[in-house]
Enzyme design. Structure first.
Site, mmCIF file in Angstrom:
data_model
loop_
_atom_site.group_PDB
_atom_site.id
_atom_site.type_symbol
_atom_site.label_atom_id
_atom_site.label_comp_id
_atom_site.label_asym_id
_atom_site.label_seq_id
_atom_site.Cartn_x
_atom_site.Cartn_y
_atom_site.Cartn_z
ATOM 1 N N ARG A 1 31.315 36.913 36.548
ATOM 2 C CA ARG A 1 31.453 38.213 35.892
ATOM 3 C C ARG A 1 32.093 38.050 34.512
ATOM 4 O O ARG A 1 32.667 37.016 34.175
ATOM 5 C CB ARG A 1 32.328 39.146 36.752
ATOM 6 C CG ARG A 1 33.748 38.658 36.912
ATOM 7 C CD ARG A 1 34.705 39.712 37.447
ATOM 8 N NE ARG A 1 36.002 39.139 37.751
ATOM 9 C CZ ARG A 1 36.932 38.853 36.854
ATOM 10 N NH1 ARG A 1 36.702 39.057 35.562
ATOM 11 N NH2 ARG A 1 38.091 38.338 37.230
ATOM 12 N N GLY B 1 35.020 39.268 31.628
ATOM 13 C CA GLY B 1 36.446 39.564 31.704
ATOM 14 C C GLY B 1 37.296 38.337 31.972
ATOM 15 O O GLY B 1 36.820 37.204 32.007
ATOM 16 N N TYR C 1 43.116 40.523 40.034
ATOM 17 C CA TYR C 1 43.571 40.391 41.419
ATOM 18 C C TYR C 1 42.806 41.361 42.297
ATOM 19 O O TYR C 1 42.556 42.513 41.910
ATOM 20 C CB TYR C 1 45.067 40.695 41.492
ATOM 21 C CG TYR C 1 45.581 40.939 42.899
ATOM 22 C CD1 TYR C 1 45.843 39.874 43.755
ATOM 23 C CD2 TYR C 1 45.792 42.236 43.376
ATOM 24 C CE1 TYR C 1 46.296 40.095 45.053
ATOM 25 C CE2 TYR C 1 46.248 42.464 44.663
ATOM 26 C CZ TYR C 1 46.499 41.387 45.492
ATOM 27 O OH TYR C 1 46.939 41.603 46.768
ATOM 28 N N CYS D 1 43.817 40.917 33.226
ATOM 29 C CA CYS D 1 42.729 40.991 32.254
ATOM 30 C C CYS D 1 43.132 40.454 30.894
ATOM 31 O O CYS D 1 42.492 40.728 29.877
ATOM 32 C CB CYS D 1 42.214 42.433 32.120
ATOM 33 S SG CYS D 1 41.655 43.134 33.686
#
Length: 238
Positions: free
Chosen positions: A78, A80, A84, A183
Site C-alpha cells: 500500500r 503511505g 498500526y 504515518c
C-alpha cells in the site's frame, strides 16, 4: 431497499497475513470481472510498512521489543508510511475497480468515513488537505496544537483494482501508536471514536459492531453512483 453493487464480508478478528491473503484472492477475482467486495476486519496487533516507510525509520522502539510484545512488522504494497492495526480498530479493505481514478477513489473513501463518523456522533470529522486520512478538530496539548487523526488511509491499485483501504480507530488502544511516528507525521496525535466521546463528555459508548454497521451504510450511500466499469486491460495485466 436497493442492494449495493458490492458484497460486504465481515471477517471478525483475523490475523493480518490471513486477511492479506484473502485480499489478494478477492483482488484476482475482481480483476477477472467478479463482484467487488468490502472486507471489514479487526487485526491482532501489527505494524505495517507502506511504500514510504523508509525501512521502518518511523518505528521508535526496537524490533526485539515489538517481538516481546507479540507485535509483528510487515512490509506491504500500500501507499503511505508506517501504521498500526489492532483490536478496536475497524479496518476496511475496498476491493473495488478504480482504473486511473485513484484520487477520486480516495476522496470517496474519505467521504464514506466522514459520513460514518457523523453517524457515530462526531460531526466535525473532516479531511486534512495535503494528508491522507480523516481528522477531527485539532487539540492543544502543553501549549502546542496537534492534528487529531482518527482514520488512516493506504491504498494500492494493481491491474486497475484497489487493495488495502482504511483503518478507523473506534476503541483502539492508542498507546500502541506511541511505538511509531504514525504515518510519519510528528505534528499529529492519533485519536479514536471512543476517546473523542470521552473527552467531550457525551457519555456515549461506541462498539465495533455499531461502527461496522455505520461504515457499511456510508459505503453504500457514498458509492451509490460510482462507476464500476473495469478497464478492458485489467485482466490482461496492464
Amino acid at each position: 431497499m436497493t442492494h449495493p453493487p458490492f458484497d460486504v464480508l465481515d471477517l471478525g478478528v483475523t490475523p493480518y497475513r490471513d486477511a492479506w491473503d484473502l485480499q489478494k484472492q478477492h483482488h484476482e477475482r475482481v480483476v477477472a470481472g467478479g463482484r467487488p467486495v468490502l472486507l471489514l476486519v479487526e487485526h491482532p496487533p501489527v505494524l505495517t510498512l507502506g511504500r514510504k516507510a523508509r525501512e521502518g525509520t518511523n518505528i521508535i522502539v526496537t524490533r526485539d521489543y515489538l517481538k516481546a510484545q507479540g507485535i509483528e512488522v510487515l512490509e506491504v504494497e500500500r501507499g503511505g508510511d508506517v501504521t498500526y492495526h489492532g483490536p478496536g480498530q475497524l479496518v476496511a479493505y475496498a476491493i473495488f475497480p478504480v482504473g486511473r481514478r485513484v484520487a477520486d477513489f480516495l476522496r470517496l473513501l474519505e467521504q464514506a468515513t466522514i459520513a460514518a463518523l457523523s453517524d457515530l456522533g462526531l460531526p466535525d470529522a473532516r479531511p486534512n488537505p495535503g494528508y491522507a486520512g480523516v481528522y477531527v478538530d485539532p487539540r492543544e496539548v502543553n501549549g502546542r496544537t496537534y492534528d487529531q487523526k482518527i482514520a488512516s488511509f493506504g491504498v494500492a491499485v494493481k491491474r486497475h483494482v484497489a487493495l488495502h483501504g482504511l483503518g478507523l480507530n473506534v476503541t483502539t488502544n492508542l498507546q500502541h501508536f506511541e511505538l511509531i511516528v504514525p504515518c510519519g507525521l510528528d505534528d499529529t496525535h492519533m485519536t479514536s471514536v471512543q476517546r473523542e466521546h470521552d473527552l467531550r463528555g457525551t457519555g456515549r459508548r461506541v462498539t465495533i459492531p455499531e461502527a461496522r454497521a455505520a461504515l457499511s451504510r456510508a459505503f453504500t450511500t457514498t458509492f451509490a453512483t460510482y462507476d464500476w466499469t473495469l478497464p478492458a486491460t485489467a485482466a490482461a495485466g496492464s
